[in-house]
Design a protein around this motif. Structure first.
Motif, short mmCIF file in Angstrom:
data_model
loop_
_atom_site.label_atom_id
_atom_site.label_comp_id
_atom_site.label_asym_id
_atom_site.label_seq_id
_atom_site.Cartn_x
_atom_site.Cartn_y
_atom_site.Cartn_z
N LEU A 176 0.83 -1.21 0.00
CA LEU A 176 0.00 0.00 0.00
C LEU A 176 0.86 1.26 0.00
CD1 LEU A 176 -2.90 -0.98 2.44
CD2 LEU A 176 -3.01 -0.67 -0.04
N VAL A 177 1.95 1.27 0.75
CA VAL A 177 2.86 2.42 0.77
C VAL A 177 3.48 2.60 -0.62
CG1 VAL A 177 5.03 3.30 1.71
CG2 VAL A 177 3.31 2.36 3.25
N LEU B 22 2.26 1.60 -3.53
CA LEU B 22 1.21 2.04 -4.44
C LEU B 22 0.91 3.52 -4.23
CD1 LEU B 22 -0.89 1.25 -6.58
CD2 LEU B 22 -2.45 0.71 -4.70
N GLY B 23 0.85 3.97 -3.00
CA GLY B 23 0.61 5.39 -2.71
C GLY B 23 1.73 6.27 -3.24
N ALA B 24 2.98 5.82 -3.06
CA ALA B 24 4.12 6.59 -3.56
C ALA B 24 4.09 6.67 -5.09
CB ALA B 24 5.43 5.97 -3.09
N THR C 31 1.47 6.43 -7.06
CA THR C 31 0.35 7.31 -7.43
C THR C 31 0.73 8.77 -7.25
OG1 THR C 31 -1.23 5.59 -6.80
CG2 THR C 31 -2.07 7.84 -6.98
N GLY C 32 1.37 9.09 -6.15
CA GLY C 32 1.81 10.46 -5.90
C GLY C 32 2.79 10.95 -6.95
N ASN D 199 2.05 14.00 -9.60
CA ASN D 199 2.98 15.13 -9.61
C ASN D 199 3.51 15.37 -11.02
OD1 ASN D 199 4.60 17.21 -8.59
ND2 ASN D 199 6.33 15.82 -8.37
#
Length: 158
Positions: A15-16, A18-20, A22-23, A27
């Protein structure tokens, strides 16, 4: 570690990650978006300040001035309502002419001059980007409405 704790740790790591990812993608998209504006919209401060954007219209007649270095060109882009001065250093496309469609990419400098880093000339007499046609129609309507409103006089009082 128990198997249940290992599975939970893998899920949290996934999850971390995937979040990174996506961010980073969001950006990159935000930084690479190049919005399109007309000279009228630029004069009305609708264009972003300090950030690159595209501006389109027609090259104003008798506005092309070349400097002695052979690369720097000053010209104006108009949408028939407002005219914006543009400075470009580089080679211009072969189809770049006065009275023809153009899209320039760059930023607004101090003093209200548009510093272009890319110039794209219209490639066909019959084609103009739909956004440019719509924007120029809206600018012309706004100019004619303003002219109509200014030409209306109040009746004289006896």
């Amino acid at each position: 570690m128990k198997p249940r704790q290992k599975k939970l740790a893998y899920i949290i790591i996934a999850l971390v990650a995937l979040g990174a990812a996506t961010g980073l993608v969001l950006n990159a998209l935000t930084n690479n978006i190049s919005l399109y504006f007309t000279p009228t919209q630029v004069f009305n401060d609708e264009a972003p300040q300090g950030r690159g954007f595209r501006m389109g219209g027609l090259v104003a007649m008798d506005s092309i001035k070349r400097q002695s270095d052979g690369l720097t060109v000053h010209f104006s882009v108009t949408d028939s309502a407002k005219t914006m001065p543009v400075v470009y250093k580089g080679f211009l496309p072969d189809l770049f002419k006065e009275g023809k469609g153009v899209v320039v990419h760059g930023k607004i400098e101090d003093g209200g001059v548009f510093r272009a880093d890319e110039v794209l000339a219209k490639h066909d007499e019959n084609y103009m980007a739909p956004e440019a046609v719509y924007a120029m129609e809206q600018a012309a309507k706004g100019a004619s409405t303003a002219n109509d409103a200014s030409s209306v006089s109040e009746p004289a009082t006896p």
